[in-house]
Design an enzyme around this catalytic site. Structure first.
Site, PDB file in Angstrom:
ATOM      1  CG  HIS A   1     -20.161 -12.856 -65.124  1.00 19.14           C
ATOM      2  ND1 HIS A   1     -19.447 -11.571 -65.524  1.00 19.14           N
ATOM      3  CD2 HIS A   1     -19.466 -13.850 -65.719  1.00 19.14           C
ATOM      4  CE1 HIS A   1     -18.269 -11.877 -66.081  1.00 19.14           C
ATOM      5  NE2 HIS A   1     -18.317 -13.298 -66.258  1.00 19.14           N
TER       6      HIS A   1
ATOM      7  NE  ARG B   1     -14.406  -9.828 -69.559  1.00 16.78           N
ATOM      8  CZ  ARG B   1     -14.370 -11.100 -69.133  1.00 16.78           C
ATOM      9  NH1 ARG B   1     -15.614 -12.058 -68.908  1.00 16.78           N
ATOM     10  NH2 ARG B   1     -13.429 -11.698 -68.705  1.00 16.78           N
TER      11      ARG B   1
END
Lengths: 310, 310
Positions: free
Chosen positions: B273, B225
């Protein structure tokens, strides 16, 4: 009990001589251009020897190729006849080749060249690719290096197919052998890897006919020898979109000349013949062991077949 | 028997609704902003839900996170209390993460960023790197994804060490657990991979202190993250040479803003991502199965612990 060492640069020749002297203190080891008595030379250790370099050695028992291939030795038109050629292979070289092939297959699989082009343009585009089990990767050449690479790719999860001259069995890999099955091997392949030995029958095998048989938008990786590839056919296949991208580690002339179009081609990745580099500290141990074994028994496991060409 | 679906874009929300309708014909499945009767909603399926989005659902039995992490759900300050959260994990997602980590670890290991910079300058420089067994790779986080990635890297041949909060055993991997051993884990690590869950204690863990403990010239890969990383500390460590290169798949704000300095940094690779993307055709099967199991048994294997944070 003397050995002549020849590499293209005198620095590297000296590095190898030093490593071999440490491992073989009973032997006299000379750079090839500083041999005092040619008749005393019983082994030569070479990478790309110059033409006629070994002609003066009348008592040569074997020639050691500093690599898995022997094409660079056979290229010497004045090579002494019927002298056995010992290939240099080992777990270290196999490891390095496995890493290189895994890296570049994954890179094409995950479309990293496109993602990096997007980065250069500050573009966030979430490209979704299929997972590896849905990607067919074809390995041409299933010798020590090809078989190890194929097995590594199967462990990563790819759908791996392999092709070689003679039939081979590799866990987790579907294998094909011989010219008749070459087309079937290529059908549906999305990433093609060349690890073939360079012989008369494999010269130019990466050509338009081969490319056209692959799945449209396939990638090509050549980590074998430059002359396997017909350069112009690759450029044309990249222009037409039949081939999306290529990674080349080997070239017709090395180092690749400064003005060669491959350097600046947006869909070609150039690596400077580093897929499986032998360094002297590791390689000299393999060479010393092979020379000692050959001296004692008259043979070694990694003896090449000069007539076959590998 | 109704489900509310919420993703950041309406296109993707509609795609997931359609996939789930095909798999769960007995259920009513609505985009979260088109729910006719909030009291009928017993499950929500969400990725980065907006604050308070689930407040109207008073009969919610469980919340399904469309990913392995639940931080994006817990970020909702008005999240209904004590509603179980189901994580979405599966062999497909694990496979994709293994591929991503193998690719980027190999890329840093083989110094491909430098080789590509050399290509841009038409420079033939045969960089020799150690083989993988001599390269220490550290994996932070040994959950489903971290453990699978660690095992994959060990199969490739790397010297793999792993670190997690609670002790884990993984074949071929040296593991460390807890804060006290974090420094020992980092010592000598040359490639650091973050696959931790995002919690209060892991927030900002990729910081100057961590970087300084690595071997000089190490590489960092963050596929967990964005808030695990202190952005400024990375930029400074890259300037000083303590960190040689980084690959980032996640960011504090996603998509990464057009003018963010990471895009143009010569030593940072930005991927959008995509390390382990769930696509609707694959992910909806996992979600449907988890909801059915939860409905029948009141639990599932991939239930998260909201107090722990993952």
């Amino acid at each position: 009990m003397s050995i002549a060492v020849s590499l293209p640069s005198s620095d590297k020749t000296e590095w190898w001589c030093q490593m071999l002297r440490d491992l073989m203190p009973d032997w006299n080891i000379y750079p090839i251009d500083k041999v005092p008595d040619p008749d005393a030379i019983t082994y030569s250790v070479v990478w790309r020897p110059s033409t006629g370099a070994m002609t003066p050695f009348r008592n040569l028992k074997a020639i050691v190729s500093l690599g898995a291939g022997i094409d660079h030795v056979l290229a010497d038109e004045k090579l002494p006849e019927d002298v056995p050629i010992i290939r240099t292979v080992g777990t270290d070289l196999t490891q390095r080749m496995k890493e290189y092939i895994a890296l570049h297959v994954l890179r094409h699989h995950r479309e990293l060249p496109q993602i990096q082009a997007n980065q250069a343009a500050h573009v966030w585009d979430q490209i979704i690719v299929p997972p590896a089990p849905e990607r067919r990767v074809g390995i041409m050449g299933l010798g020590n290096l090809g078989a190890a690479a194929a097995q590594m790719l199967a462990q990563i999860g790819f759908n791996v197919v392999g092709w070689s001259r003679s039939p081979k069995t590799i866990t987790g890999v579907t294998t094909y052998a011989g010219d008749a099955s070459f087309g079937t091997f290529l059908d549906g392949t999305e990433i093609l890897v060349c690890l073939l030995p360079l012989t008369d029958s494999t010269l130019g095998i990466l050509n338009a006919d081969t490319f056209n048989r692959l799945k449209r938008g396939a990638s090509v990786i050549n980590a074998a020898r430059g002359p396997h590839l017909v350069d112009r056919d690759l450029i044309e296949a990249l222009s037409s979109g039949q081939i999306a991208a290529a990674t080349l580690d080997v070239f017709h002339v090395e180092p690749l000349s400064k003005d060669h179009p491959f350097w600046g081609h947006p869909r070609i990745t150039v690596t400077p013949h580093v897929a499986s580099m032998i360094d002297a500290p590791t390689g000299s141990k393999i060479v010393a062991k092979n020379i000692r074994t050959f001296e004692e028994t008259g043979s070694v496991a990694d003896l090449a077949d000069a007539k076959r060409g590998y």
